[in-house]
Design a protein around this motif. Structure first.
Motif: not given
Ligand code: MN
Length: 311
Positions: A70-76
């Motif tokens: 698990p890892h995060p993303h923003i804006g895409l």
């Protein structure tokens, strides 16, 4: 896909002429227990995006298993397009799906989401991981996950394929997108074809099998051919046929700050997202099935993050 390349070594080679440019791929290790190396062509040093496409990794073909915790993303949006093998996707919205060739996973991060991707070891994996930058309004909105198992077919003399996002000619994918763009996997017959383009789009051509000639350039697997706006058709010649991926879109109007798995518009926005991930903030949510395992954010570089610009 989690991006471990926080201080990229950028050495893509540009060969000007005819308006097109060949962007060389660079090898990037994904890290992790069963890490594999991918070939990255976007962002390129002098070209951060093609349309809203801001990230392109080609993985394999390789019989290596891949575990991206698990890892995060923003804006895409993450766009996952396997050419062989299977990928299990789980995310903080509760999605838990297996993705196979011919099917699309598209995850809209909005202001934050977390996900994991796992492939079985020993299975030949070949595929593309792409990111699409979101316009500011969508980047501030909620997250969304879609899997599309039935995608529209594009056919013309000498070519057949699938439009996985956006539009090619009169064929339009039903996947949710937030700016005018295209992503299509196309099989070009021996002898070649002519593809319908939009003159207001810029394009990229990635050959995944075989070889083509476009704009006087031989293109084989590895590099990404960039084509600036102004073309309403593309002559693709191929002696023995080829499989390629066509990307394109309206040139993206915003300058973007890209760091790790985040796409933003300022240094402060990226730092806040990193802090929230490290703090376990509900903004990203838990991904079930991994216990407490997750990918920690790398340290920030000792400088202000600045937008990537075209050169
Ligand atoms: Mn990812």
């Amino acid at each position: 896909m989690s991006n471990l390349e926080t201080t990229p070594v950028e050495r893509d080679i540009v060969r000007p002429g005819g308006g097109s440019r060949l962007l060389e791929a660079r090898d990037v290790p994904l890290g992790g227990v069963r890490g594999m190396t991918v070939r990255r062509t976007l962002p390129a040093r002098e070209l951060p995006l093609i349309g809203a496409w801001c990230f392109l990794d080609e993985m394999g073909p390789e019989p290596a298993g891949m575990t991206v915790l698990p890892h995060p993303h923003i804006g895409l949006q993450t766009v996952t397009w396997p050419l062989s093998g299977e990928i299990r996707h789980r995310d903080a919205l509760g999605s838990d799906v297996v993705l196979r060739p011919g099917e699309l996973n598209i995850m809209t991060s909005g202001r934050g989401i977390a996900h994991s991707e796992v492939t079985a070891p020993g299975v030949l994996l070949h595929g593309l991981q792409l990111w699409v930058a979101l316009p500011a309004e969508a980047a501030a909105d909620g997250s969304l996950f879609e899997q599309h198992r039935s995608l529209p077919v594009f056919t013309a003399p000498g070519v057949r394929g699938v439009v996985f996002v956006g539009e090619l000619g009169a064929v339009r994918s039903t996947a949710t997108v937030f700016s005018p763009l295209v992503g299509a996997e196309l099989t070009v017959a021996a002898g070649g074809t002519v593809l319908p383009l939009r003159a207001d789009f810029e394009y990229g051509v990635l050959v995944v099998d075989g070889a083509v000639e476009v704009d006087g350039r031989a293109v084989e697997p590895g590099p990404l051919l960039y084509l600036p706006p102004g073309l309403s058709a593309l002559d693709v010649s191929s002696r023995e046929g080829a499989q390629l991926v066509l990307l394109g879109g309206e040139p993206f109007p915003d300058e973007l700050v890209m760091w790790w798995n985040f796409v933003g518009r300022s240094h402060e926005e990226i730092v806040a997202a990193r802090d929230d991930w490290e703090a376990g903030d509900a903004r990203f949510g838990p991904v079930s099935g991994h216990g407490s395992a997750r990918i920690p954010a790398p340290p920030l570089p000792p400088l202000r993050l600045t937008p990537r610009r075209r050169r």
